[in-house]
Structure formats: C-alpha cells, structure tokens
Motif scaffolding. Structure first.
Motif, PDB file in Angstrom:
ATOM      1  N   LEU A 162     -24.545  22.613  21.576  1.00 31.45           N
ATOM      2  CA  LEU A 162     -23.235  23.000  22.594  1.00 31.45           C
ATOM      3  C   LEU A 162     -22.021  23.820  21.165  1.00 31.45           C
ATOM      4  CD1 LEU A 162     -20.853  22.692  24.041  1.00 31.45           C
ATOM      5  CD2 LEU A 162     -20.293  20.109  23.308  1.00 31.45           C
ATOM      6  N   PRO A 163     -22.084  23.275  20.096  1.00 32.71           N
ATOM      7  CA  PRO A 163     -21.155  23.732  18.810  1.00 32.71           C
ATOM      8  C   PRO A 163     -21.264  25.028  18.659  1.00 32.71           C
ATOM      9  CG  PRO A 163     -21.742  21.676  18.111  1.00 32.71           C
ATOM     10  CD  PRO A 163     -23.140  22.361  19.605  1.00 32.71           C
ATOM     11  N   GLN A 164     -22.758  25.505  18.944  1.00 34.46           N
ATOM     12  CA  GLN A 164     -23.424  27.268  18.576  1.00 34.46           C
ATOM     13  C   GLN A 164     -22.761  28.204  19.547  1.00 34.46           C
ATOM     14  OE1 GLN A 164     -27.697  26.632  16.781  1.00 34.46           O
ATOM     15  NE2 GLN A 164     -26.531  27.592  14.997  1.00 34.46           N
ATOM     16  N   LEU A 165     -23.654  26.945  20.816  1.00 37.30           N
ATOM     17  CA  LEU A 165     -22.735  28.026  22.118  1.00 37.30           C
ATOM     18  C   LEU A 165     -22.029  28.528  21.852  1.00 37.30           C
ATOM     19  CD1 LEU A 165     -24.480  28.966  24.605  1.00 37.30           C
ATOM     20  CD2 LEU A 165     -24.033  26.846  26.251  1.00 37.30           C
ATOM     21  N   MET A 166     -20.733  27.436  21.968  1.00 34.75           N
ATOM     22  CA  MET A 166     -18.962  27.682  21.640  1.00 34.75           C
ATOM     23  C   MET A 166     -19.001  29.394  20.720  1.00 34.75           C
ATOM     24  SD  MET A 166     -18.110  23.835  22.565  1.00 34.75           S
ATOM     25  CE  MET A 166     -16.052  24.472  22.073  1.00 34.75           C
ATOM     26  N   ASP A 167     -19.970  28.021  19.384  1.00 33.52           N
ATOM     27  CA  ASP A 167     -19.115  29.450  18.565  1.00 33.52           C
ATOM     28  C   ASP A 167     -19.520  30.716  18.808  1.00 33.52           C
ATOM     29  OD1 ASP A 167     -18.409  29.958  16.487  1.00 33.52           O
ATOM     30  OD2 ASP A 167     -20.604  30.480  15.137  1.00 33.52           O
ATOM     31  N   ARG A 168     -20.943  30.960  19.514  1.00 34.37           N
ATOM     32  CA  ARG A 168     -21.408  32.769  20.029  1.00 34.37           C
ATOM     33  C   ARG A 168     -20.028  33.302  20.811  1.00 34.37           C
ATOM     34  NH1 ARG A 168     -28.154  31.909  18.849  1.00 34.37           N
ATOM     35  NH2 ARG A 168     -27.693  30.225  17.265  1.00 34.37           N
ATOM     36  N   MET A 169     -20.119  32.649  21.842  1.00 30.03           N
ATOM     37  CA  MET A 169     -19.245  33.048  23.211  1.00 30.03           C
ATOM     38  C   MET A 169     -18.065  33.116  22.452  1.00 30.03           C
ATOM     39  SD  MET A 169     -21.591  33.160  24.752  1.00 30.03           S
ATOM     40  CE  MET A 169     -20.505  33.848  25.847  1.00 30.03           C
ATOM     41  N   GLU A 170     -17.503  32.713  21.884  1.00 28.25           N
ATOM     42  CA  GLU A 170     -16.044  33.088  20.791  1.00 28.25           C
ATOM     43  C   GLU A 170     -16.482  34.224  20.014  1.00 28.25           C
ATOM     44  OE1 GLU A 170     -14.372  30.351  18.770  1.00 28.25           O
ATOM     45  OE2 GLU A 170     -14.023  28.682  19.639  1.00 28.25           O
TER      46      GLU A 170
ATOM     47  N   MET B 192     -16.633  20.696  10.953  1.00 29.17           N
ATOM     48  CA  MET B 192     -17.800  20.192  12.023  1.00 29.17           C
ATOM     49  C   MET B 192     -18.746  21.765  12.763  1.00 29.17           C
ATOM     50  SD  MET B 192     -18.068  17.533  13.239  1.00 29.17           S
ATOM     51  CE  MET B 192     -16.867  17.149  11.579  1.00 29.17           C
ATOM     52  N   PHE B 193     -18.341  23.244  12.705  1.00 30.71           N
ATOM     53  CA  PHE B 193     -19.265  24.212  13.043  1.00 30.71           C
ATOM     54  C   PHE B 193     -20.047  23.967  11.484  1.00 30.71           C
ATOM     55  CE2 PHE B 193     -16.637  25.146  16.436  1.00 30.71           C
ATOM     56  CZ  PHE B 193     -17.298  25.295  17.219  1.00 30.71           C
ATOM     57  N   ARG B 194     -20.165  23.638  10.017  1.00 25.25           N
ATOM     58  CA  ARG B 194     -20.081  24.199   9.257  1.00 25.25           C
ATOM     59  C   ARG B 194     -21.390  23.598   9.037  1.00 25.25           C
ATOM     60  NH1 ARG B 194     -23.119  27.632   6.172  1.00 25.25           N
ATOM     61  NH2 ARG B 194     -23.613  26.233   4.930  1.00 25.25           N
ATOM     62  N   LEU B 195     -21.322  21.933   9.907  1.00 28.94           N
ATOM     63  CA  LEU B 195     -21.674  20.558   9.101  1.00 28.94           C
ATOM     64  C   LEU B 195     -23.467  21.081  10.874  1.00 28.94           C
ATOM     65  CD1 LEU B 195     -22.929  17.659   8.449  1.00 28.94           C
ATOM     66  CD2 LEU B 195     -21.126  17.085  10.640  1.00 28.94           C
ATOM     67  N   THR B 196     -22.724  21.517  11.310  1.00 24.60           N
ATOM     68  CA  THR B 196     -23.532  22.454  12.991  1.00 24.60           C
ATOM     69  C   THR B 196     -24.870  23.324  11.925  1.00 24.60           C
ATOM     70  OG1 THR B 196     -21.943  21.618  14.220  1.00 24.60           O
ATOM     71  CG2 THR B 196     -24.080  22.719  14.896  1.00 24.60           C
ATOM     72  N   GLN B 197     -24.403  23.839  11.380  1.00 30.76           N
ATOM     73  CA  GLN B 197     -25.539  25.086  11.188  1.00 30.76           C
ATOM     74  C   GLN B 197     -26.356  23.937  10.101  1.00 30.76           C
ATOM     75  OE1 GLN B 197     -22.951  28.310   9.312  1.00 30.76           O
ATOM     76  NE2 GLN B 197     -21.864  28.524  10.995  1.00 30.76           N
ATOM     77  N   MET B 198     -25.169  23.559   8.826  1.00 26.25           N
ATOM     78  CA  MET B 198     -26.559  22.423   7.876  1.00 26.25           C
ATOM     79  C   MET B 198     -27.446  21.909   9.004  1.00 26.25           C
ATOM     80  SD  MET B 198     -23.954  21.318   5.801  1.00 26.25           S
ATOM     81  CE  MET B 198     -24.647  20.088   4.954  1.00 26.25           C
ATOM     82  N   VAL B 199     -27.418  21.482  10.531  1.00 26.87           N
ATOM     83  CA  VAL B 199     -28.305  20.401  10.821  1.00 26.87           C
ATOM     84  C   VAL B 199     -29.075  21.152  11.827  1.00 26.87           C
ATOM     85  CG1 VAL B 199     -28.316  19.261  13.303  1.00 26.87           C
ATOM     86  CG2 VAL B 199     -26.362  18.638  11.432  1.00 26.87           C
ATOM     87  N   MET B 200     -28.715  22.437  12.178  1.00 30.69           N
ATOM     88  CA  MET B 200     -29.321  23.276  13.164  1.00 30.69           C
ATOM     89  C   MET B 200     -30.914  23.707  12.340  1.00 30.69           C
ATOM     90  SD  MET B 200     -28.442  22.444  16.274  1.00 30.69           S
ATOM     91  CE  MET B 200     -29.675  24.492  16.125  1.00 30.69           C
ATOM     92  N   VAL B 201     -30.855  23.643  11.336  1.00 29.42           N
ATOM     93  CA  VAL B 201     -31.750  24.295   9.567  1.00 29.42           C
ATOM     94  C   VAL B 201     -33.168  22.909  10.341  1.00 29.42           C
ATOM     95  CG1 VAL B 201     -32.833  24.364   7.449  1.00 29.42           C
ATOM     96  CG2 VAL B 201     -30.587  24.563   8.346  1.00 29.42           C
ATOM     97  N   THR B 202     -32.889  21.816  10.645  1.00 29.14           N
ATOM     98  CA  THR B 202     -34.270  21.414  11.428  1.00 29.14           C
ATOM     99  C   THR B 202     -34.818  21.055  12.406  1.00 29.14           C
ATOM    100  OG1 THR B 202     -32.512  19.313  11.592  1.00 29.14           O
ATOM    101  CG2 THR B 202     -32.916  19.602   9.327  1.00 29.14           C
ATOM    102  N   ALA B 203     -34.294  22.296  12.976  1.00 29.13           N
ATOM    103  CA  ALA B 203     -34.294  21.888  14.988  1.00 29.13           C
ATOM    104  C   ALA B 203     -35.697  22.244  14.996  1.00 29.13           C
ATOM    105  CB  ALA B 203     -33.492  23.574  15.101  1.00 29.13           C
ATOM    106  N   PRO B 204     -36.411  23.233  14.409  1.00 32.31           N
ATOM    107  CA  PRO B 204     -37.948  23.567  14.690  1.00 32.31           C
ATOM    108  C   PRO B 204     -39.297  21.750  14.301  1.00 32.31           C
ATOM    109  CG  PRO B 204     -36.995  25.758  13.178  1.00 32.31           C
ATOM    110  CD  PRO B 204     -35.811  24.504  13.735  1.00 32.31           C
ATOM    111  N   ILE B 205     -38.769  21.402  13.279  1.00 29.92           N
ATOM    112  CA  ILE B 205     -39.035  20.188  13.467  1.00 29.92           C
ATOM    113  C   ILE B 205     -38.865  19.185  14.410  1.00 29.92           C
ATOM    114  CG2 ILE B 205     -39.351  18.400  11.787  1.00 29.92           C
ATOM    115  CD1 ILE B 205     -38.468  20.391   9.430  1.00 29.92           C
ATOM    116  N   GLY B 206     -37.672  19.197  14.243  1.00 29.47           N
ATOM    117  CA  GLY B 206     -37.286  18.427  15.953  1.00 29.47           C
ATOM    118  C   GLY B 206     -37.682  18.847  16.825  1.00 29.47           C
ATOM    119  N   VAL B 207     -38.204  20.027  17.192  1.00 29.01           N
ATOM    120  CA  VAL B 207     -38.284  19.665  18.815  1.00 29.01           C
ATOM    121  C   VAL B 207     -40.050  20.200  18.510  1.00 29.01           C
ATOM    122  CG1 VAL B 207     -39.450  22.508  19.771  1.00 29.01           C
ATOM    123  CG2 VAL B 207     -36.725  22.420  19.280  1.00 29.01           C
ATOM    124  N   LEU B 208     -40.760  20.293  17.206  1.00 34.81           N
ATOM    125  CA  LEU B 208     -42.276  20.183  18.043  1.00 34.81           C
ATOM    126  C   LEU B 208     -42.252  18.418  17.728  1.00 34.81           C
ATOM    127  CD1 LEU B 208     -44.396  21.111  14.570  1.00 34.81           C
ATOM    128  CD2 LEU B 208     -44.480  18.608  15.413  1.00 34.81           C
TER     129      LEU B 208
END
Length: 418
Positions: free
Chosen positions: A269-277, A181-197
């Motif tokens: 949520l997933p990335q925030l948890m990962d970074r705090m760990e 799931m954490f790896r899948l999150t990294q893949m999904v977040m590549v699309t974040a700039p487009i989603g934000v736009l």
C-alpha cells in the motif's frame, strides 16, 4: 534498481517453491519469517493512510463538498468495474464448466466452522455501513479497520481546514509523520525477497503440489479469468481513456509480485500510493481511492467469487438458470464489499453467498483447501486495478498531471524505493 528488485522477488518466489516442495517441514518452519515481514508492513499501513488522507482533505476550503464528490465518483467507478469483472467470471464458468464431472469424494475439505461467525457481518450490509463510523478511533486503528480510519481522517482534515492557521502546527506534524512513514517503508521493503521466499516455502510445504491436481480446472479458469482482466479488460478501458496501461503495469511490476506472494495488498500500500503520486495522480485522490479500494475495489476477489459460486452449483449438480445466476451476481455485488472487514474475507463472502442462494456449504470447504493458490492470483490482480482506479478518478477530478520524465528509458531512475 526497481527492475533488479523485481528480479530478486521473483528469485525468492522460485527458491521458496523449491524448498517447500522438496523440504516441506523446513519450508513450514520458515513461516514465522514470512509473518514477520507482513507484520513489518502492516505496522505502518494505518499511520500512512491516516496522515496522507488528513493532508489531502485539509488542502483547500470547501473540501467537504469536494471529498463528497470524490467519494461518489470513486464508488461509481468501483461498481462499474465490479459489474464487468463479475460478467467475465460468469461467462467463463458457463463456457468452461470447471465443476462438471468432478469427483468430490477424494478432495480435501477444510474446516470452515470458524467462518460462520463472520457471515452475518458480511450479509448485514446496514451494519457494515454503520461500522464505518468508529465509536473509538484508537480501537479502529488498532484493528486496522481502514474504512473507519479513512472516515475519521476525512473529517479530521476537513475540520483542520475549517479553523485555518490554528491547524498549521498539527498539519506540519502530520506531514512530517507521513514522510517518515514512507521512508520507513523503503527500509522495510529491503527485506521483501526474504519474506517472499519464506511465505512461498511455507505455503508449498503445508499444502503440497498434489492438492492442486484434482482442482486444476477450477484453478485454471480462475487464473484465465484474472489474466483476461489484467491483460484484456484493463488495457481496453485504458486505451479508451488514453491511459498508458502497460507503462503503469511495468512501473508496479515488483509490487505485483509481492502482492502475489504475500496474498496481501496491504503489504504494498505505501509504495503503491507513492508511485501513483509520482506518476501524476493527485495526493488527495490517491490517498482516498487506494485505501478505500482495499475493501471496495477487489477485482481479483470479485472474479474468484463469481467463478467459485457457480462452480459449487456445477460440482454438486444444482441446476441454475441464467436468471438465477444473475441473482447470485447481484448478491455478490452487495456482499463483496465486506471483504476487507473480516478475516479470510473472500471465503466468508463465498460462504455467505452460498448460504443466501441455497448452495451447499461443503463446496466452500473443498475450495478452502486450495484457497491459498487462488488467493495469490486474485490479490495480485488488485494491484493494477488500484492503479487504474487512481488514474481514472484523478482524470475525472481534473487532478491528473502526467509526469513527463517517466518514460521507458528513465523510469527505473525515478523510482528508487529500494
């Protein structure tokens, strides 16, 4: 890479705002792309929350007692911060008086009848507590009822720990799912700039810049209050507790921007948890504090509610003594805990509070017209709030091990989410 990603998100915000302003119909047409991005993130939130909490709560014997202690400390911290943030909002709204002299006749009013059905859910605190225990865990997962999922995951992990080696195959499977799931999150977040736009273009295209002008003072007070919380209150507490707050803030800067543009903490949520760990907080604490904080640690929404409730009284000429305002704050402390349990949570809580203390519901309808603008800032404020809570509770539990490799020169090599 992390800093470059934050720059990409910022550029997406800027371009989206330009598209929405100059080409509103086209901007609104981009809404499905933004919704697809949010759905991509939300589809992995529940599996990540469930798997990480199970792993954390199954770690050692006697962990039912340990989880009870962790829960108590977490709630104490949340209530402490909630009280301070409510106080900041109360002081600002009384000093700056954003509702005084406001002409309400020309302001856009949104239909809030759909919110009335959720008001009873927020006000009935006993029902909210009962509903934390899921009658059907599959249904709770399907509805993304995170508090119910957390409750079941804690019991599941405790039971797994109690039976010892017999639970190892299941726990290895759950641990593997969490890593996927954490790896899948990294893949999904590549699309974040487009989603934000797309989300920014749709929001500006739908509501327009002109809507902000009559309510500029309220928007300014809320944003000022949130800035005081993020850059005043949090650093002050961090200094007292010897926490490098601004290093932490730089570490999650890109997630802060994503939360701002998507108005959803779940998306990070997933990335925030990962970074705090990786920063040094224990998995057990992070897996409990951050998901629980989605409902119980909404610092931005707390300030928004305190300012907007008194704003309504000022705008409609309803006199309120200081003692009456304290009663409003007490109501907010109770009702704000149901924010994540209902759609349009902050507006519902505001409507519930207004109804409880006799303020006109029409004021909520006016604020609903600019809620998207306020929602962006209050959601972003929750990001550093969750980080601070994770560190504080980890230290309190004596489970904080600072990662010495994280410093200003190397921190962008450590975090390779994109």
């Amino acid at each position: 890479m992390k800093k470059f990603f934050a720059f990409q998100v910022l550029i997406g915000l800027f371009i989206g705002a330009i598209i929405g302003h100059f080409f509103p119909k086209f901007g609104m047409g981009l809404r499905p792309i933004g919704d697809m991005f949010i759905h991509l993130i939300k589809m992995i939130v529940v599996p990540i929350v469930f798997t990480t909490i199970v792993i954390g709560s199954s770690g050692s014997k006697g962990n039912i007692k340990k989880m009870g202690t962790l829960g108590l400390k977490t709630i104490i911290w949340f209530e402490f911060i909630t009280t301070l943030v409510l106080g900041i909002g109360l002081i600002l709204v009384n000093l700056l008086k954003p509702g005084h002299g406001l002409d309400l006749s020309h302001l856009v009013k949104q239909d809030i009848h759909a919110l009335n059905g959720s008001v009873s859910t927020v006000v009935d605190f006993k029902s909210m507590i009962v509903n934390i225990i899921p009658s059907n865990i599959v249904d709770a997962m399907g509805k993304s009822d995170l508090l119910a999922v957390i409750f079941f995951a804690i019991l599941f992990g405790a039971a797994a720990s109690a039976i010892g080696k017999a639970s190892e195959p299941a726990l290895k499977f759950i641990d593997s799912v969490a890593k996927i799931m954490f790896r899948l999150t990294q893949m999904v977040m590549v699309t974040a700039p487009i989603g934000v736009l797309a989300l920014m273009a749709a929001s500006v295209g739908q509501y327009g810049i002109g809507l902000l002008i009559p309510m500029a003072k309220l928007i300014g007070v809320v944003y000022l209050g949130l800035a005081i919380v993020i850059f005043g209150l949090f650093p002050l507490i961090s200094w007292f507790l010897k926490i490098p707050y601004f290093k932490v803030f730089r570490m999650v800067w890109d997630l802060f921007l994503i939360a701002f543009s998507t108005t959803s903490t779940e998306t990070i949520l997933p990335q925030l948890m990962d970074r705090m760990e990786k920063f040094g907080c224990s998995k057990r604490v992070v897996s409990f504090v951050i998901p629980t904080g989605l409902s119980l640690n909404c610092d931005g929404s707390t300030l928004y509610l305190s300012v907007c409730s008194i704003f309504i009284a000022q705008a409609f000429g309803v006199p309120m003594t200081f003692s009456q305002q304290l009663i409003v704050m007490a109501v907010l402390i109770a009702t704000s805990k149901g924010i994540a349990a209902v759609p349009s949570g902050s507006l519902v809580v505001l409507l519930a509070t207004a109804s409880a203390v006799g303020l006109p519901a029409e004021g909520v309808a006016i604020i609903a017209g600019i809620d998207r603008v306020l929602d962006m800032a209050r959601t972003a404020c929750n990001t550093p709030g969750h980080c601070l809570a994770s560190i504080v509770v980890s230290k309190w539990e004596k489970e904080f091990t600072p990662n010495k490799s994280l410093n200003d020169q190397t921190d962008q090599q450590v975090y390779h989410q994109v």
